[in-house]
Design a protein around this motif. Sequence first.
Motif, PDB file in Angstrom:
ATOM      1  N   ALA A  45       0.832  -1.205   0.000  1.00 47.73           N
ATOM      2  CA  ALA A  45       0.000   0.000   0.000  1.00 47.73           C
ATOM      3  C   ALA A  45       0.867   1.255   0.000  1.00 47.73           C
ATOM      4  CB  ALA A  45      -0.929  -0.009   1.212  1.00 47.73           C
ATOM      5  N   ALA A  46       1.981   1.216   0.736  1.00 48.45           N
ATOM      6  CA  ALA A  46       2.891   2.367   0.766  1.00 48.45           C
ATOM      7  C   ALA A  46       3.514   2.607  -0.605  1.00 48.45           C
ATOM      8  CB  ALA A  46       3.982   2.130   1.800  1.00 48.45           C
ATOM      9  N   ALA A  47       3.844   1.530  -1.323  1.00 45.69           N
ATOM     10  CA  ALA A  47       4.404   1.672  -2.668  1.00 45.69           C
ATOM     11  C   ALA A  47       3.425   2.385  -3.586  1.00 45.69           C
ATOM     12  CB  ALA A  47       4.761   0.294  -3.234  1.00 45.69           C
ATOM     13  N   LEU A  48       2.148   2.022  -3.503  1.00 40.76           N
ATOM     14  CA  LEU A  48       1.134   2.685  -4.316  1.00 40.76           C
ATOM     15  C   LEU A  48       0.969   4.142  -3.896  1.00 40.76           C
ATOM     16  CD1 LEU A  48      -1.046   2.500  -6.482  1.00 40.76           C
ATOM     17  CD2 LEU A  48      -2.641   1.700  -4.725  1.00 40.76           C
ATOM     18  N   GLY A  49       1.075   4.397  -2.600  1.00 41.15           N
ATOM     19  CA  GLY A  49       0.948   5.763  -2.112  1.00 41.15           C
ATOM     20  C   GLY A  49       2.043   6.670  -2.636  1.00 41.15           C
ATOM     21  N   PHE A  50       3.268   6.178  -2.726  1.00 40.78           N
ATOM     22  CA  PHE A  50       4.365   6.982  -3.268  1.00 40.78           C
ATOM     23  C   PHE A  50       4.274   7.110  -4.789  1.00 40.78           C
ATOM     24  CE2 PHE A  50       6.587   5.988   0.783  1.00 40.78           C
ATOM     25  CZ  PHE A  50       6.984   7.277   1.112  1.00 40.78           C
ATOM     26  N   ALA A  51       3.772   6.070  -5.446  1.00 39.92           N
ATOM     27  CA  ALA A  51       3.726   6.087  -6.912  1.00 39.92           C
ATOM     28  C   ALA A  51       2.647   7.006  -7.455  1.00 39.92           C
ATOM     29  CB  ALA A  51       3.504   4.668  -7.443  1.00 39.92           C
ATOM     30  N   ASP A  52       1.515   7.088  -6.783  1.00 46.22           N
ATOM     31  CA  ASP A  52       0.387   7.879  -7.264  1.00 46.22           C
ATOM     32  C   ASP A  52       0.593   9.350  -6.894  1.00 46.22           C
ATOM     33  OD1 ASP A  52      -1.993   8.984  -7.989  1.00 46.22           O
ATOM     34  OD2 ASP A  52      -3.250   7.476  -7.000  1.00 46.22           O
ATOM     35  N   PRO A  53       0.686  10.242  -7.879  1.00 45.68           N
ATOM     36  CA  PRO A  53       0.900  11.667  -7.577  1.00 45.68           C
ATOM     37  C   PRO A  53      -0.188  12.255  -6.685  1.00 45.68           C
ATOM     38  CG  PRO A  53       1.231  11.234  -9.917  1.00 45.68           C
ATOM     39  CD  PRO A  53       0.630   9.994  -9.339  1.00 45.68           C
ATOM     40  N   ALA A  54      -1.390  11.718  -6.767  1.00 37.42           N
ATOM     41  CA  ALA A  54      -2.498  12.263  -5.980  1.00 37.42           C
ATOM     42  C   ALA A  54      -2.354  11.975  -4.491  1.00 37.42           C
ATOM     43  CB  ALA A  54      -3.824  11.709  -6.495  1.00 37.42           C
ATOM     44  N   SER A  55      -1.648  10.910  -4.149  1.00 34.77           N
ATOM     45  CA  SER A  55      -1.535  10.527  -2.736  1.00 34.77           C
ATOM     46  C   SER A  55      -0.110  10.621  -2.197  1.00 34.77           C
ATOM     47  CB  SER A  55      -2.052   9.097  -2.541  1.00 34.77           C
ATOM     48  OG  SER A  55      -1.308   8.176  -3.327  1.00 34.77           O
ATOM     49  N   ALA A  56       0.855  10.923  -3.051  1.00 35.19           N
ATOM     50  CA  ALA A  56       2.253  10.992  -2.621  1.00 35.19           C
ATOM     51  C   ALA A  56       2.467  12.129  -1.629  1.00 35.19           C
ATOM     52  CB  ALA A  56       3.164  11.176  -3.834  1.00 35.19           C
ATOM     53  N   PRO A  57       3.367  11.965  -0.665  1.00 36.82           N
ATOM     54  CA  PRO A  57       3.640  13.041   0.308  1.00 36.82           C
ATOM     55  C   PRO A  57       4.129  14.305  -0.398  1.00 36.82           C
ATOM     56  CG  PRO A  57       4.615  10.958   1.013  1.00 36.82           C
ATOM     57  CD  PRO A  57       4.147  10.756  -0.384  1.00 36.82           C
ATOM     58  N   MET A  58       3.759  15.430   0.128  1.00 41.06           N
ATOM     59  CA  MET A  58       4.179  16.706  -0.454  1.00 41.06           C
ATOM     60  C   MET A  58       5.696  16.872  -0.301  1.00 41.06           C
ATOM     61  SD  MET A  58       1.145  19.268   0.866  1.00 41.06           S
ATOM     62  CE  MET A  58       1.927  20.663   0.036  1.00 41.06           C
ATOM     63  N   GLY A  59       6.283  17.522  -1.306  1.00 39.63           N
ATOM     64  CA  GLY A  59       7.714  17.799  -1.258  1.00 39.63           C
ATOM     65  C   GLY A  59       8.571  16.745  -1.922  1.00 39.63           C
ATOM     66  N   PHE A  60       7.964  15.643  -2.403  1.00 36.25           N
ATOM     67  CA  PHE A  60       8.708  14.597  -3.087  1.00 36.25           C
ATOM     68  C   PHE A  60       8.612  14.828  -4.591  1.00 36.25           C
ATOM     69  CE2 PHE A  60       8.473  12.760   0.999  1.00 36.25           C
ATOM     70  CZ  PHE A  60       9.356  11.692   1.074  1.00 36.25           C
ATOM     71  N   ASP A  61       9.779  14.911  -5.256  1.00 38.35           N
ATOM     72  CA  ASP A  61       9.725  15.015  -6.707  1.00 38.35           C
ATOM     73  C   ASP A  61       9.597  13.618  -7.313  1.00 38.35           C
ATOM     74  OD1 ASP A  61      12.270  13.819  -6.762  1.00 38.35           O
ATOM     75  OD2 ASP A  61      13.285  15.759  -6.791  1.00 38.35           O
ATOM     76  N   GLU A  62       9.527  13.548  -8.637  1.00 39.82           N
ATOM     77  CA  GLU A  62       9.273  12.271  -9.303  1.00 39.82           C
ATOM     78  C   GLU A  62      10.387  11.259  -9.053  1.00 39.82           C
ATOM     79  OE1 GLU A  62       8.143  10.535 -13.760  1.00 39.82           O
ATOM     80  OE2 GLU A  62       8.129  12.689 -13.348  1.00 39.82           O
ATOM     81  N   VAL A  63      11.635  11.729  -9.071  1.00 40.72           N
ATOM     82  CA  VAL A  63      12.760  10.826  -8.827  1.00 40.72           C
ATOM     83  C   VAL A  63      12.703  10.259  -7.405  1.00 40.72           C
ATOM     84  CG1 VAL A  63      15.274  10.656  -8.674  1.00 40.72           C
ATOM     85  CG2 VAL A  63      14.218  11.978 -10.525  1.00 40.72           C
ATOM     86  N   GLN A  64      12.389  11.120  -6.453  1.00 40.50           N
ATOM     87  CA  GLN A  64      12.299  10.660  -5.067  1.00 40.50           C
ATOM     88  C   GLN A  64      11.138   9.691  -4.879  1.00 40.50           C
ATOM     89  OE1 GLN A  64      12.049  14.609  -3.353  1.00 40.50           O
ATOM     90  NE2 GLN A  64      14.135  14.463  -2.502  1.00 40.50           N
ATOM     91  N   ARG A  65      10.016   9.977  -5.539  1.00 38.80           N
ATOM     92  CA  ARG A  65       8.864   9.069  -5.433  1.00 38.80           C
ATOM     93  C   ARG A  65       9.188   7.706  -6.033  1.00 38.80           C
ATOM     94  NH1 ARG A  65       4.655   9.738  -8.058  1.00 38.80           N
ATOM     95  NH2 ARG A  65       5.193  11.424  -9.513  1.00 38.80           N
ATOM     96  N   ALA A  66       9.902   7.706  -7.166  1.00 38.41           N
ATOM     97  CA  ALA A  66      10.294   6.438  -7.785  1.00 38.41           C
ATOM     98  C   ALA A  66      11.211   5.649  -6.864  1.00 38.41           C
ATOM     99  CB  ALA A  66      10.969   6.694  -9.120  1.00 38.41           C
ATOM    100  N   GLY A  67      12.143   6.356  -6.219  1.00 38.73           N
ATOM    101  CA  GLY A  67      13.056   5.688  -5.299  1.00 38.73           C
ATOM    102  C   GLY A  67      12.329   5.087  -4.103  1.00 38.73           C
ATOM    103  N   MET A  68      11.382   5.826  -3.537  1.00 40.10           N
ATOM    104  CA  MET A  68      10.624   5.322  -2.395  1.00 40.10           C
ATOM    105  C   MET A  68       9.709   4.169  -2.802  1.00 40.10           C
ATOM    106  SD  MET A  68      11.739   6.833   0.220  1.00 40.10           S
ATOM    107  CE  MET A  68      10.542   6.160   1.362  1.00 40.10           C
ATOM    108  N   THR A  69       9.129   4.272  -3.995  1.00 42.22           N
ATOM    109  CA  THR A  69       8.297   3.173  -4.491  1.00 42.22           C
ATOM    110  C   THR A  69       9.119   1.900  -4.614  1.00 42.22           C
ATOM    111  OG1 THR A  69       6.863   4.674  -5.725  1.00 42.22           O
ATOM    112  CG2 THR A  69       6.866   2.365  -6.400  1.00 42.22           C
ATOM    113  N   GLY A  70      10.308   2.044  -5.220  1.00 45.53           N
ATOM    114  CA  GLY A  70      11.190   0.891  -5.352  1.00 45.53           C
ATOM    115  C   GLY A  70      11.606   0.327  -4.009  1.00 45.53           C
ATOM    116  N   MET A  71      11.854   1.197  -3.034  1.00 41.04           N
ATOM    117  CA  MET A  71      12.251   0.738  -1.707  1.00 41.04           C
ATOM    118  C   MET A  71      11.126  -0.047  -1.039  1.00 41.04           C
ATOM    119  SD  MET A  71      14.382   0.400   0.698  1.00 41.04           S
ATOM    120  CE  MET A  71      15.727   1.478   0.207  1.00 41.04           C
ATOM    121  N   MET A  72       9.887   0.451  -1.136  1.00 40.07           N
ATOM    122  CA  MET A  72       8.764  -0.264  -0.537  1.00 40.07           C
ATOM    123  C   MET A  72       8.577  -1.640  -1.167  1.00 40.07           C
ATOM    124  SD  MET A  72       7.624   1.670   1.871  1.00 40.07           S
ATOM    125  CE  MET A  72       9.313   2.261   2.083  1.00 40.07           C
ATOM    126  N   LEU A  73       8.729  -1.715  -2.478  1.00 40.19           N
ATOM    127  CA  LEU A  73       8.582  -3.003  -3.163  1.00 40.19           C
ATOM    128  C   LEU A  73       9.724  -3.947  -2.802  1.00 40.19           C
ATOM    129  CD1 LEU A  73       7.333  -1.852  -6.685  1.00 40.19           C
ATOM    130  CD2 LEU A  73       5.993  -2.876  -4.831  1.00 40.19           C
TER     131      LEU A  73
END
Length: 234
Positions: free
Chosen positions: A113-141
């Motif tokens: 669920a956390a991986a989906l949260g970082f991947a989806d721009p609508a639910s991703a935490p504020m202040g994370f750019d696309e590269v950071q979101r991709a990195g966090m998504t990969g980490m959760m997976l």
Amino acid sequence: MSVMKDPKSRSYARFAGALYLSVAFIGPFSILYVPSQINVAGDAAATMANLVTHRGLYMAGLAGDAAIMLIELALAVMLYFMFKPVNATGAAIAGLSRFMETAVMAVMLLLSAAALGFADPASAPMGFDEVQRAGMTGMMLHLHDAGVWVWQVFFALHLAVLGQLIVRSGLYPRLIGWAMSLGGIGYLLDSLHKFALPEADLLGMITGVFLAVVSLAEISFALWLLIRGPRSAK
């Protein structure tokens, strides 16, 4: 539920067998097929894009994982009461180890669920750019996959003990029990191979043999429960 009143009855065993087989049907979809459509090895950005594009498929996989988790929880309890008369301590160890496997699966669901949260721009935490979101998504997976290595250790213990309970019960074919106990080593080897020795091709081949044996044993046990049920006690 009347079917769960008597752990020694054929109806109880058949219900347990039906639950066991349902895992064999759901598992390949949620554990193998869905990740194969989402994950791109070595490319976190492509994985994140696939996760968003195939959100419905990913959610179906999560639903399958949740179903397996609940089935495993029920099986842990049912198998405990089925084999408690054979050896109460052994049945408790088998039940608790399967419960621990289920607990790890629950943590893995949160990571998914956390991986989906970082991947989806609508639910991703504020202040994370696309590269950071991709990195966090990969980490959760990645952490999700690491959970597999953990629950396989508990499941190997479960199979080792359950196999011996089957052997000693006299209610089911002894060959199934021995194949389950020995084949369960494959789960330990798989965790060792993927976590510590990913380059050891020979270990991977040996692991595949053990996993094939234990898979055949588990399916045979499930079918025996569903079709035949326990033999008459001597």
